[in-house]
Design an enzyme around this catalytic site. Structure first.
Site, PDB file in Angstrom:
ATOM      1  CG  HIS A 199      -2.243  -0.745   0.806  1.00  0.00           C
ATOM      2  ND1 HIS A 199      -2.970  -1.481   1.687  1.00  0.00           N
ATOM      3  CD2 HIS A 199      -2.885  -0.831  -0.382  1.00  0.00           C
ATOM      4  CE1 HIS A 199      -4.019  -1.989   1.070  1.00  0.00           C
ATOM      5  NE2 HIS A 199      -3.982  -1.610  -0.191  1.00  0.00           N
ATOM      6  CD  GLU A 441      -5.059 -11.312 -21.353  1.00  0.00           C
ATOM      7  OE1 GLU A 441      -4.259 -10.564 -20.787  1.00  0.00           O
ATOM      8  OE2 GLU A 441      -6.217 -11.528 -20.935  1.00  0.00           O
ATOM      9  CG  ASP A 465      -1.199 -11.948 -19.000  1.00  0.00           C
ATOM     10  OD1 ASP A 465      -0.393 -12.488 -18.224  1.00  0.00           O
ATOM     11  OD2 ASP A 465      -2.212 -11.346 -18.618  1.00  0.00           O
ATOM     12  CB  CYS A 512      -4.772  -2.310 -23.012  1.00  0.00           C
ATOM     13  SG  CYS A 512      -5.130  -4.060 -22.856  1.00  0.00           S
TER      14      CYS A 512
HETATM   15  C1  PEP Z   1      -1.975  -7.569 -20.354  1.00  0.00           C
HETATM   16  O1  PEP Z   1      -1.877  -8.763 -20.111  1.00  0.00           O
HETATM   17  O2  PEP Z   1      -1.210  -6.956 -21.143  1.00  0.00           O
HETATM   18  C2  PEP Z   1      -3.015  -6.765 -19.694  1.00  0.00           C
HETATM   19  C3  PEP Z   1      -3.236  -5.523 -20.036  1.00  0.00           C
HETATM   20  O3  PEP Z   1      -3.709  -7.342 -18.701  1.00  0.00           O
HETATM   21  P1  PEP Z   1      -3.184  -7.479 -17.176  1.00  0.00           P
HETATM   22  O4  PEP Z   1      -1.884  -6.728 -17.072  1.00  0.00           O
HETATM   23  O5  PEP Z   1      -4.259  -6.932 -16.337  1.00  0.00           O
HETATM   24  O6  PEP Z   1      -3.005  -8.948 -17.054  1.00  0.00           O
HETATM   25 MG    MG Z   2      -3.429  -9.768 -19.033  1.00  0.00          MG
END
Ligand code: PEP
Ligand code: MG
Length: 579
Positions: A199, A441, A465, A512
């Site tokens: 935290h 992913e 991922d 993302c």
């Molecule tokens: C990813 O895997 O790139 C992603 C955006 O999801 P997370 O980081 O939440 O697994």
């Molecule tokens: Mg992911």
């Protein structure tokens, strides 16, 4: 001064937990160290007295926490609220109260000894859990414990007043410490323990305070009042820096402030390439605060809303109503801009809200994301209902995580159809044309992106991922960190193929993962055809500026060149040369 310059500069390495540079005097956070007295209370009267003392202390601690939560002058952000809520929950836990009372009434312990013992027991349980997130929660419990103990000992918590710029050091900085500080002069946090998910890290990031955590006992070498430079990017602390080093870091600090000012001005506009090609820059969010910060930088909407993080720290999974209220609040904040909600991606390294899941040998390869959603359809249904209901108030998109098979997607779509029908039957309003997409992913999904593209409205490439599964490296394992490399040609080929297949099918793709925030990758991703980036709010200004440095044609040539290269080393060297 001469003498000081000749002194050797001590360098301490920790975990870089919150970006930025801080320069200031070392201030150690002192807190009361309560120890057990081992006193035995023989009489009933003494025991009753201690019971009352404990009950009053519990009440006072609760009042104190609620007071902080509602303090009219202090504008708490989402993270701070969540932390205080968790602490209140712990205080209200009847099990803790019962255990302490048993220790006093049956074992004849003092209130002080009983609280120390019971809190320590909980701390140990959390510390021993095989989950980094849960380990970090031990410090929240310790924090609540010392709140109660302060009242048992009738002591007022010391508020740290800093009249000069300071780096605050401690074995651990509890949320309540940070809340009690006047942060104006705090230029950094350094702790002996604590990691990225602690935290302290979350609070530091949300307040923009540079932090280096987990410095171990090395930190003890720092003396009160010594001058420190804290480098939140490298995770380094320089003790007693010489003039030369101070000059270098002051210049870096000034440069960073200058860049931030300049970027803040350009970020108000939407992103465009040099030739005018419009690029969408969206924000990754897991709470309202992130969304607001994204809006401040004129983001084009939310490209990824991580719902599993939005409700983390709470016991169990949120109800439909709880979810609906949050999604509706997001819609009101987004003012018509699209919000891409990802259904729960529980499992892997994400905190769980489900207590009856079996412990797994390889959680990243196990029960995670859509796999849980389909095995427990009531969870997914509840979430889909909440999103659909909120879609009457704004523009939502829905995205499923961890899809690896087309059958999974079809099942999820079927469920989605059923939820829609039920809402229609109940005459509840929702957006009939809500777009449905998937995260790309898992390499299997990228390789078959031609198939998936026919079944959905959009893709979002999750490079965090995708890289982990393509390279066979645990994304959180320090030992194999060097192998976790999204610039590896195999990862890049999967990204390129996914974008190509989406374009062929006429659907949109965004990216993302953290790669979207890396400035080095910007020309490359544009060159691979990416037109939508979704990144953390703080990266948006620099990202928009980097996009503006290339034309679509230049980027395409860069993309082609990179795809002809056979190693990540060459690729990164080439991209560096473009800077
Ligand atoms: C990813 O895997 O790139 C992603 C955006 O999801 P997370 O980081 O939440 O697994
Ligand atoms: Mg992911």
């Amino acid at each position: 001064m001469e003498e000081e310059n000749k002194m050797e500069v001590l360098k301490i390495q920790g975990v870089p937990a919150s970006l930025g540079i801080g320069i200031g005097k070392a201030v150690w956070l002192r807190r009361e160290n309560f120890v057990q007295s081992e006193q035995f209370l023989a009489s009933e009267t003494e025991r009753r007295f201690e019971v009352d003392k404990f009950r009053n202390s519990l009440k006072e601690a609760l009042k104190e926490l609620e007071g902080e939560l509602e303090h009219p002058k202090r504008k708490l952000n989402e993270e701070e609220r969540a932390i205080l809520d968790t602490q209140i929950e712990f205080l209200l836990d009847p099990q803790l109260e019962e255990e302490v009372l048993t220790e006093i009434e049956k074992q004849g312990k003092t209130a002080m000894d009983a609280v120390i013992e019971c809190v320590q027991k909980y701390v140990n349980v959390f510390r021993q859990m095989d989950d980094a997130y849960m380990n970090e929660r031990a410090s929240d419990i310790q924090d609540v414990g010392s709140r109660i103990l302060n009242h048992v000992a009738s002591q007022k918590r010391d508020v740290l007043h800093l009249d000069a710029e300071a780096i605050v050091l401690a074995d651990e900085i509890y949320p309540s410490d940070a809340l009690a500080m006047d942060l104006q002069n705090v230029k950094g946090f350094a702790t002996q323990v604590g990691g990225l998910t602690s935290h302290t890290a979350i609070l530091a990031k949300s307040k923009g305070i540079p932090a280096v955590l987990g410095c171990s006992h090395e930190l003890m070498q720092v003396k009160e009042g010594q001058c420190l430079i804290l480098d939140g990017e490298q995770g380094l602390i320089y003790v007693n820096p010489n003039e030369e080093l101070l000059r270098v870091f002051r210049a870096k600090l000034e440069e960073a402030e200058e860049i931030a000012k300049r970027l803040a001005a350009t970020s108000a506009k939407s992103a465009q390439m040099k030739d005018g090609t419009r690029i969408n820059v969206l924000v990754n969010a897991s709470n309202l605060d992130d969304l607001q910060r994204g809006m401040k930088y004129a983001a084009d909407g939310v490209g990824l809303f991580r719902t599993e993080l939005a409700f983390s720290g709470k016991e169990g999974l949120p109800s439909e109503e709880e979810q609906f209220q949050l999604y509706k609040a997001l819609a009101q904040e987004a003012k018509g801009l699209p919000i891409t909600i990802r259904t729960f991606d529980i499992g892997g390294d994400k905190p769980l809200g489900i207590s009856d899941l079996e412990k797994e040998e390889n959680p990243f390869l196990g029960f995670r994301g859509i796999r849980i959603g389909l095995a427990r359809p009531e969870l997914l249904e509840t979430q889909l209902r909440a999103i659909l209901r909120a879609s009457a108030f704004g523009k939502f998109k829905i995205m499923f995580p961890m899809i690896s098979q087309v059958e999974e997607l079809r099942k999820a779509k079927m469920l989605f159809g059923q939820v829609k029908s039920a809402l229609t039957l109940a005459q509840m309003p929702f957006d009939e044309h809500i777009a449905l997409g998937i995260m790309i992913e898992v390499p299997a999904a990228a390789i078959s992106s031609d198939v998936f593209a026919k079944e959905v409205d959009f893709f979002s490439i999750g490079t965090n991922d995708l890289c982990q599964y393509t390279m066979a490296v645990d994304r959180g394992n320090e030992q194999v960190r060097a192998l976790y490399d999204p610039y590896n040609p195999s990862v890049l080929r999967l990204i390129r193929y996914t974008i190509e297949q989406a374009n062929l099918a006429g659907i949109k793709t965004s990216l993302c993962g953290e790669l979207a925030s890396e400035l080095l990758a910007v020309p490359l991703l544009l060159g691979l055809g990416l037109r939508q980036f979704s990144a953390n709010a703080t990266s948006i200004p620099a990202l928009k500026a980097a996009i503006g440095r290339f034309s679509a044609e230049e980027a395409q040539i860069i993309g082609q060149k990179v795809l002809d290269m056979d190693s990540s080393e060459l690729i990164k060297e080439f991209l560096q040369s473009l800077k």
